[in-house]
Design an enzyme around this catalytic site. Structure first.
Site, PDB file in Angstrom:
ATOM      1  N   CYS A 127       0.833  -1.212   0.000  1.00 17.58           N
ATOM      2  CA  CYS A 127       0.000   0.000   0.000  1.00 17.58           C
ATOM      3  C   CYS A 127       0.863   1.256   0.000  1.00 17.58           C
ATOM      4  O   CYS A 127       0.560   2.227  -0.695  1.00 17.58           O
ATOM      5  CB  CYS A 127      -0.975  -0.002   1.165  1.00 17.58           C
ATOM      6  SG  CYS A 127      -0.258  -0.221   2.797  1.00 17.58           S
ATOM      7  N   TYR A 128       1.945   1.246   0.766  1.00 13.30           N
ATOM      8  CA  TYR A 128       2.795   2.446   0.796  1.00 13.30           C
ATOM      9  C   TYR A 128       3.449   2.713  -0.555  1.00 13.30           C
ATOM     10  O   TYR A 128       3.421   3.850  -1.044  1.00 13.30           O
ATOM     11  CB  TYR A 128       3.844   2.325   1.902  1.00 13.30           C
ATOM     12  CG  TYR A 128       3.296   2.454   3.298  1.00 13.30           C
ATOM     13  CD1 TYR A 128       2.614   3.608   3.691  1.00 13.30           C
ATOM     14  CD2 TYR A 128       3.461   1.446   4.243  1.00 13.30           C
ATOM     15  CE1 TYR A 128       2.114   3.741   4.981  1.00 13.30           C
ATOM     16  CE2 TYR A 128       2.964   1.575   5.536  1.00 13.30           C
ATOM     17  CZ  TYR A 128       2.298   2.727   5.906  1.00 13.30           C
ATOM     18  OH  TYR A 128       1.810   2.865   7.180  1.00 13.30           O
TER      19      TYR A 128
END
Lengths: 255, 255, 255, 255
Positions: C56-57
């Site tokens: 996600c990052y």
């Protein structure tokens, strides 16, 4: 001893066993214990060796309901207690791997639990029965709401006669006049949990709903304050004959 | 027309004036309007030109209480409805400069409002009176809890006779068997607002608290879903004879 | 296969071992895998048997930074990526007994974690190095903020020359012109995580801070959307030659 | 006077006008005012008639960054300060009708604001310039995160030479050794805003990210505590020669 557990809160070993599902380990000790609500038992606490600090839900319910029932304005039958608690109410469970208290589950969520069978019901009924001198049954429902601290209690009490909100409030003001930690709100004001967070205060209000013949009795406290550790310190102060407010004078943290 | 305002929800212009404090502007129009709860009035909605979308609190309360009262298991006297709503329940007010809905005031806080005089009381009483064929008075208290969406209703209904939770649930399953948006939970399960956020679903549960002779009827909905706009779309679909689920099939967003 | 784990995200088995602390179990398989960011690798994904869905990052950081670096407006040295994630970013950990993700710990709290050593750093550096055709090192700090969904990325990129915000935005509009799920905000607007919750959208903005010679590149996504499962569905759609938006057209849930 | 406004924080009337957009009303008074960060100006505060209480963001940034720069371990060029604040940071604005601070807008949301132009930038630059004896420019981005109190600062400072986290921490321990309200965390620990809520404490940590040649300097404070009113009380105590901790000894409220 100020006992934070539930072991000495109920006067009857049979009642304890009925609600907790295990035999009581010290039935003789029950007679000695004093139920640790200063507003009800200050004198007994002063001389006690063993004080049973109340559960957070009973602490909130009794603050809200006792004056009305004691004054005969509230009827002891048909009482409903609907409570909304932040997650710290769960005590050590908040650090246990219980999915209910995981952030993503509890956040942006309201849920009821223990409907019709939460153990704190027994404490509420015991104390209201003593106040009313009658066997009181209470429909009690706890809810978990998404905040850390704070316990909001909404109690619905059938009114013995048709009185105004002002008359009810007079009873509460009289009952709590000398209490250092109970604040009775003015007519038209309603409690909010934020007002007591981080403190030992409990705020109380009552509204006479004459249309339905019910008094709506409301209270707020911090479940780690008047509903927990701070209440325990107040009891400790009373037991020792110290100023009751010792260590409890920090104001609430708002907002 | 699906009217999202409160103008056509009450059948009586006098009742409207009593609760809203202004004379009704179109008393003749009231006869034509249909109260927009599909689970109660699907047939009438199908032929209606004007549907009054219900308030979010009545939507939740009626889902929770109607089957029990209609089946004669719940007594229409002494009903208590205790509701907990997220901030979107306030509708446009959430964008008005009302301090109650400012972040720092509403966050980490629970508060009651409109105790004994919230306008949605009239809708709840109107519909329960029709179901019970008796004049029903309801003690209703709304609370604001710190979350965006979600409405949790806890209703306490005196039981007409001593029945089990299973018997009560059978009544609910029967009532909602063909409803596309009402889910009756299994015995032992309790609703949580998170389960319906972003959807038109309403979840319902009931617990027979035989100790106190009260049924605890619980429901959850999204105040912008089954308690608001999505309910309006369901009504629109029914009015047009379209598949009732059109535009409403996105699942809830969890967590 | 769309692999949601981290196993095939890094092209180098050595790099994998350096960041994950274990030898890679299928080093030969790495060559076959395609990194699942459609905005970077749509063509390769279309023909792939194995797509490594990004962390996600990295998903948030690459959306925010890649266009600026690719256009030569951002210098690849000295990039800082500061990210703020809701609790769902932790995936399965949110249901594990990790005190960090207990409600009372995460609520009303901001904390950093994995400073200087979060594994997603390797993904960000790998992809930015490919774009810049240079070895890129990124100072990356993830933070846990009190909300369920949403990932806010604030990236600071040294500017190769003194250009305006409008010039930077033109580059982003060009890069994402045909992207169905990336929205470039107008000058003067800044992203907010709420705008994409429940969807596969990513919103992007850039501000040229000429005083400091840095571009501030901002993006938001839902860590379970464009930062997780929804991104996986987009990849699946591309692999199958289906309309890329299949199953992803529900709008964000706001508020 | 302890001035909580921004009027006397900047030493230069021109700088004030550049950031605040209005001419300074008392340019002569600026010379007399002392910037109210006790850790930097305790002696001057002791003799001051006018103390300018710092902004919350500068309070957090300076706690985190000053020791490193003063010791020559941090280079004054290329500093990035990324801050995350609860809603009380907005002060009186939280009660104004600003949609950004309405509950439904701020809840479950992260957003940046004032990118590249927040007025607190000038305070941070002024003080770091004095410490570094050089003209310092800082890329500063404030974010609003969904909580009431708490300010988390993540500063990225280019390292002047390749030193370990332990060496950096030694500098911080030395700098804050006698400070009653600054706590330097042990290596491996990272600050969390919850640890200081309701108090005047500021917690500080630093991590040497040798891969990127950057020190990540982190601090937390309560924007109404060390970032606001409590800092003002500390200044007042110093001005009067009272025990600096007077009125500030209540511990943080956790959780």
């Amino acid at each position: 001893v100020v006992d934070l557990s539930a072991d000495y809160r109920l006067r009857s070993a049979a009642e304890f066993e009925a609600w907790y599902g295990v035999a009581h380990g010290d039935p003789e000790g029950l007679a000695e214990a004093v139920y640790g609500v200063p507003e009800l038992y200050r004198k007994q606490i002063a001389g006690a060796q063993l004080v049973a600090n109340p559960g957070c839900y009973p602490a909130g319910a009794l603050l809200a309901v006792v004056p009305l029932v004691r004054a005969g304005l509230g009827r002891p039958d048909g009482i409903v207690v609907d409570a909304k608690s932040g997650a710290t109410g769960a005590g050590a469970q908040t650090r246990k791997p219980d999915p209910m208290y995981q952030y993503v589950e509890a956040n942006e969520n309201v849920q009821a639990y223990g409907v019709g069978r939460h153990r704190h019901t027994a404490e509420i009924e015991q104390e209201l029965s003593l106040v009313a001198a009658a066997s009181v049954r209470v429909a009690f429902t706890p809810h978990l709401v998404p905040m850390n601290r704070g316990l909001f209690t909404t109690a619905y009490v059938p009114m013995a006669r048709d009185v105004s909100t002002a008359e009810c409030l007079a009873v509460y003001r009289d009952a709590y006049e000398r209490e250092p930690f109970v604040r009775v709100l003015d007519e038209g004001e309603l409690p909010r949990t934020r007002s007591v967070i981080g403190s030992n205060y409990g705020d109380v209000a009552v509204v006479a709903d004459r249309r339905t013949g019910r008094a709506v009795c409301l209270s707020v406290l911090d479940n780690l304050g008047k509903g927990g550790a701070a209440q325990g310190i107040q009891n400790l102060n009373i037991m020792h004959g110290w100023d009751e407010r010792t260590g409890l004078e920090a104001p609430p943290v708002y907002p």
